[in-house]
Design a protein around this motif. Sequence first.
Motif, PDB file in Angstrom:
ATOM      1  N   GLU A  83      -5.726   0.338  -7.408  1.00 50.01           N
ATOM      2  CA  GLU A  83      -5.545   1.638  -6.760  1.00 50.01           C
ATOM      3  C   GLU A  83      -4.096   2.109  -6.846  1.00 50.01           C
ATOM      4  O   GLU A  83      -3.825   3.307  -6.790  1.00 50.01           O
ATOM      5  N   GLU A  84      -3.182   1.171  -7.012  1.00 49.55           N
ATOM      6  CA  GLU A  84      -1.756   1.504  -7.001  1.00 49.55           C
ATOM      7  C   GLU A  84      -1.187   1.786  -8.396  1.00 49.55           C
ATOM      8  O   GLU A  84      -0.070   2.291  -8.502  1.00 49.55           O
ATOM      9  N   ASN A 102      -0.991 -15.929  -4.180  1.00 46.84           N
ATOM     10  CA  ASN A 102      -1.854 -14.788  -4.480  1.00 46.84           C
ATOM     11  C   ASN A 102      -2.040 -14.665  -5.992  1.00 46.84           C
ATOM     12  O   ASN A 102      -1.118 -14.291  -6.716  1.00 46.84           O
ATOM     13  N   ASN A 125      -3.143  -4.285  -6.798  1.00 48.32           N
ATOM     14  CA  ASN A 125      -4.291  -3.450  -6.461  1.00 48.32           C
ATOM     15  C   ASN A 125      -4.386  -2.337  -7.500  1.00 48.32           C
ATOM     16  O   ASN A 125      -3.428  -1.589  -7.709  1.00 48.32           O
ATOM     17  N   SER A 154       0.818  -1.217   0.000  1.00 50.44           N
ATOM     18  CA  SER A 154       0.000   0.000   0.000  1.00 50.44           C
ATOM     19  C   SER A 154       0.845   1.257   0.000  1.00 50.44           C
ATOM     20  O   SER A 154       0.366   2.344  -0.320  1.00 50.44           O
ATOM     21  N   ASP A 188     -12.572  -2.326  -4.137  1.00 50.33           N
ATOM     22  CA  ASP A 188     -11.186  -2.408  -4.599  1.00 50.33           C
ATOM     23  C   ASP A 188     -11.093  -3.456  -5.697  1.00 50.33           C
ATOM     24  O   ASP A 188     -11.777  -4.486  -5.662  1.00 50.33           O
ATOM     25  N   TYR A 189     -10.226  -3.197  -6.658  1.00 47.87           N
ATOM     26  CA  TYR A 189     -10.022  -4.114  -7.776  1.00 47.87           C
ATOM     27  C   TYR A 189      -8.602  -4.680  -7.699  1.00 47.87           C
ATOM     28  O   TYR A 189      -7.625  -3.926  -7.601  1.00 47.87           O
ATOM     29  N   TYR A 190      -8.500  -5.995  -7.766  1.00 47.64           N
ATOM     30  CA  TYR A 190      -7.201  -6.662  -7.731  1.00 47.64           C
ATOM     31  C   TYR A 190      -6.990  -7.419  -9.044  1.00 47.64           C
ATOM     32  O   TYR A 190      -7.865  -8.175  -9.480  1.00 47.64           O
ATOM     33  N   THR A 207     -12.977  -8.328  -7.353  1.00 48.69           N
ATOM     34  CA  THR A 207     -13.385  -7.137  -6.611  1.00 48.69           C
ATOM     35  C   THR A 207     -13.586  -7.480  -5.139  1.00 48.69           C
ATOM     36  O   THR A 207     -14.014  -8.580  -4.799  1.00 48.69           O
TER      37      THR A 207
END
Length: 226
Positions: free
Chosen positions: A37-38, A30, A35, A2, A80-82, A66
Amino acid sequence: MSNLILSKESSESEIKAYFNAVFELSKSDNEFPINLEEVWMLVYSGKNKATRALRDNFIEGVDFKTVTKNGQGGKFSTTDYYLTVSCMEFFIARKVRPVFEVYRQVFHRTIRNQLSPIEMQLEMMKSMQLQLQELIETKAEIKQLKSEVEEIKQRTTTDLHQSTIVAFITRNNIKLDVTKYGAMGRKATSICKKRGLEITKINDVRWGRVSVYPDSVLEEVFKINN
């Protein structure tokens, strides 16, 4: 991750550090390590535009997932979208050349360096097979082109020994009343049929569809009529 947020102003070293962190994270279980957002700021002017493009061009549950966060203290819930690594590559990295160059340095080259000697040999064999296949296809295309050229040459050579009535009398300076063209054509046609010779047709601006006869037949026709 983050604390790693990229933007259009991010330096190459910052982008590389982020991708290195993603690469390490992707080696775990994972499946969606990025993310949105990043990274959306690298390409899009607003997050809404990024999420719209993501949903229009990629598949939820396959390329991205999501996660909805419930709002607290009167705040609205957020989503949030991954992204998977491959989704991030095509959705973000490939759209900006400098970013993609850094991405390739981290992912593509690193993956190649991790191949075992046997895997490297297999990759080289695959590459050689592809090159061989391309060579075979190229040779086949060249052979086909040569065949077509040869066919055109043969056809052109043959056409030089064929003429319409008008072309023949013009080339040989024969004086013939236009009213006799039909009679000469009929005689040429008769000879061709008796000998099993092919009569072709071509378009003529003045006469429409006209017959083309072997020059040897036309020479005989006009010799007979002289």
